[in-house]
Motif scaffolding. Sequence first.
Motif, mmCIF file in Angstrom:
data_model
loop_
_atom_site.group_PDB
_atom_site.id
_atom_site.type_symbol
_atom_site.label_atom_id
_atom_site.label_comp_id
_atom_site.label_asym_id
_atom_site.label_seq_id
_atom_site.Cartn_x
_atom_site.Cartn_y
_atom_site.Cartn_z
ATOM 1 N N ALA A 17 -4.608 44.155 -37.299
ATOM 2 C CA ALA A 17 -3.722 44.875 -35.867
ATOM 3 C C ALA A 17 -3.184 43.769 -35.051
ATOM 4 C CB ALA A 17 -5.025 45.320 -35.260
ATOM 5 N N VAL A 18 -3.730 42.821 -34.993
ATOM 6 C CA VAL A 18 -2.860 41.590 -34.218
ATOM 7 C C VAL A 18 -1.278 41.383 -34.795
ATOM 8 C CG1 VAL A 18 -2.256 39.160 -33.641
ATOM 9 C CG2 VAL A 18 -4.635 40.585 -33.551
ATOM 10 N N VAL A 19 -1.057 41.576 -35.645
ATOM 11 C CA VAL A 19 -0.211 41.267 -36.615
ATOM 12 C C VAL A 19 0.593 42.215 -36.804
ATOM 13 C CG1 VAL A 19 0.794 40.748 -39.139
ATOM 14 C CG2 VAL A 19 -1.210 39.664 -38.659
ATOM 15 N N LEU A 20 0.453 43.749 -36.698
ATOM 16 C CA LEU A 20 1.547 44.525 -36.187
ATOM 17 C C LEU A 20 1.826 44.957 -35.327
ATOM 18 C CD1 LEU A 20 -1.111 47.509 -38.424
ATOM 19 C CD2 LEU A 20 1.172 46.879 -39.639
ATOM 20 N N ALA A 21 0.391 44.295 -34.161
ATOM 21 C CA ALA A 21 1.292 44.928 -32.635
ATOM 22 C C ALA A 21 2.192 43.255 -33.075
ATOM 23 C CB ALA A 21 0.077 44.165 -31.950
ATOM 24 N N ILE A 22 2.356 42.522 -33.708
ATOM 25 C CA ILE A 22 3.606 41.416 -32.934
ATOM 26 C C ILE A 22 4.719 41.297 -33.920
ATOM 27 C CG2 ILE A 22 1.474 39.710 -31.512
ATOM 28 C CD1 ILE A 22 2.168 37.973 -34.783
ATOM 29 N N GLY A 23 4.262 42.332 -34.338
ATOM 30 C CA GLY A 23 5.034 42.974 -35.865
ATOM 31 C C GLY A 23 6.222 43.849 -35.716
ATOM 32 N N GLY A 24 6.131 44.542 -34.653
ATOM 33 C CA GLY A 24 6.867 45.511 -33.763
ATOM 34 C C GLY A 24 7.541 44.915 -32.836
ATOM 35 N N ARG A 86 -2.289 37.982 -20.090
ATOM 36 C CA ARG A 86 -1.469 38.570 -18.967
ATOM 37 C C ARG A 86 -0.167 38.860 -20.783
ATOM 38 N NH1 ARG A 86 -1.452 35.874 -13.733
ATOM 39 N NH2 ARG A 86 -3.702 36.393 -12.852
ATOM 40 N N SER A 87 -0.435 38.959 -21.770
ATOM 41 C CA SER A 87 0.788 38.999 -21.811
ATOM 42 C C SER A 87 1.475 40.264 -22.377
ATOM 43 C CB SER A 87 0.314 39.312 -24.061
ATOM 44 O OG SER A 87 -0.001 37.868 -23.526
ATOM 45 N N ARG A 88 0.412 41.865 -22.164
ATOM 46 C CA ARG A 88 1.199 43.159 -22.620
ATOM 47 C C ARG A 88 1.919 42.912 -21.321
ATOM 48 N NH1 ARG A 88 -5.112 45.869 -22.681
ATOM 49 N NH2 ARG A 88 -4.485 45.152 -20.713
ATOM 50 N N SER A 89 1.690 42.589 -19.840
ATOM 51 C CA SER A 89 2.107 43.188 -18.680
ATOM 52 C C SER A 89 3.478 42.510 -18.835
ATOM 53 C CB SER A 89 1.868 42.540 -17.501
ATOM 54 O OG SER A 89 1.044 40.693 -17.664
ATOM 55 N N GLY A 193 7.466 48.526 -29.372
ATOM 56 C CA GLY A 193 6.901 47.680 -28.339
ATOM 57 C C GLY A 193 5.147 48.573 -28.019
ATOM 58 N N LEU A 194 4.888 49.536 -28.020
ATOM 59 C CA LEU A 194 4.001 50.213 -27.831
ATOM 60 C C LEU A 194 2.646 50.131 -28.656
ATOM 61 C CD1 LEU A 194 4.931 54.174 -27.860
ATOM 62 C CD2 LEU A 194 4.369 52.753 -25.632
#
Length: 426
Positions: A17-24, A86-89, A193-194
């Motif tokens: 999940a982490v890899v897919l999120a940062i990959g996007g 706060r990475s997401r913000s 980014g979603l």
Amino acid sequence: MAAPEARPARGLGSPLAVVLAIGGLYVGQSIIGGVTFSALPSVLRDRGLPLAQIGLTYLAVLPWVLKFLWAPAIERYRLPPTGPSRSRSIVLIGGLISAACFILAAAIGPTRFVPLMAILIVVAFAASTVDIACDGHAVESLSERYHGWGNAAQVGGAYLGSAIGSGLFLVLVARVDWAKAMIVMAVLLVMLGLPFILSPAITPVDGRSHRPSLRDALRRTGMRKGLALAALYAVSQKWGLAMLGPFLVDSGLDLDSLGIVNGAGGMIVGFGCALLGGALVRLWGARAIMVLALVLQAIALSGLAAAAWIGGASQWVLLGLALASSSAIMALGFVALYAQFMGLSDPRQAGIDFTLLQCMDALVSMIGGIGAGWIAQHFGYGACFGLAAFLVVLAIAPVAMLSHRSKLHVRSEVSSEPRQPLPQQS
């Protein structure tokens, strides 16, 4: 003093999940780079702008060069002493700014050079700030056994995004128009980014006591060697490719064909060689693969120089050399280089450490892009590619020396100090 045993952090999620999120995010950032540094020079040349002015598009690299100046502030905001990161913000705000600027660029068109460059510099500022948070999140979220996945997301995502930004974008410009192509890119940025924005935030159980700083990074011998390595590698792998798009346009390749080639090259050749590079790094080590990539790049650039000097080369030969140099060899080498970068970064302030290394890469790339435009304008493409091939040969021995056991040196420097428990995979 030995480091205390780390306790698991909350909100890490699965490594996949982490890899897919940062990959996007990496795909989105590379769409921006593909549009700005690959597609735009070709569009401008197609509109008749001079090469010296086209070289100025590399001024949009400037925020990537200078982001180390605000990286400490971003990293301290991202990693408060207590509570979730706060990475997401940071990613949300930066992504919305980038998408809005792309829509504005759609409205003004490609030939209004000065306002277009101003918009792209704002985009680069937003994207480079997002990159600080993304790199830091990747290093702190993935334990060492999953670093290979992170490198694959970085390099593979970069080539996929570049294929979209330099390939699909050019096809849309040629077949539809500039405005609609820019709007499509803006929508893609938001969608990519979603997954990251919707992912859980990291909350360390024991809080954070380390204060991220540039001084902490620069005092380490391994980091200083890493900066020299990043500079040399940017010279050897990127300087010769700054004028590749305009060269192909002047050789008779239309934007539609060039877009298809860039897209196929980035998505198939580049991504495939990124995976191959990851496997070869595990077998032979990063140092050997970096040297191999330099040797292959020198050969490819020499072929481009010969084609430019002699003239009359078939488009298939030119396309083969272009795909080899800009997709296959670059992907192979940068998987190894990014493996070095990840090993050089202290997880307590990975956003700063990774940023420093990337800023050096961006600074040297910007200088080379502007210089390549001037050389090609006054001395021709042959001189531009030939000089680049010569610089690659000169860089082989220093790169081999600087990459020798640099990761081991950095780990010993960092682990010799008392440190706060770091997030690990549970």
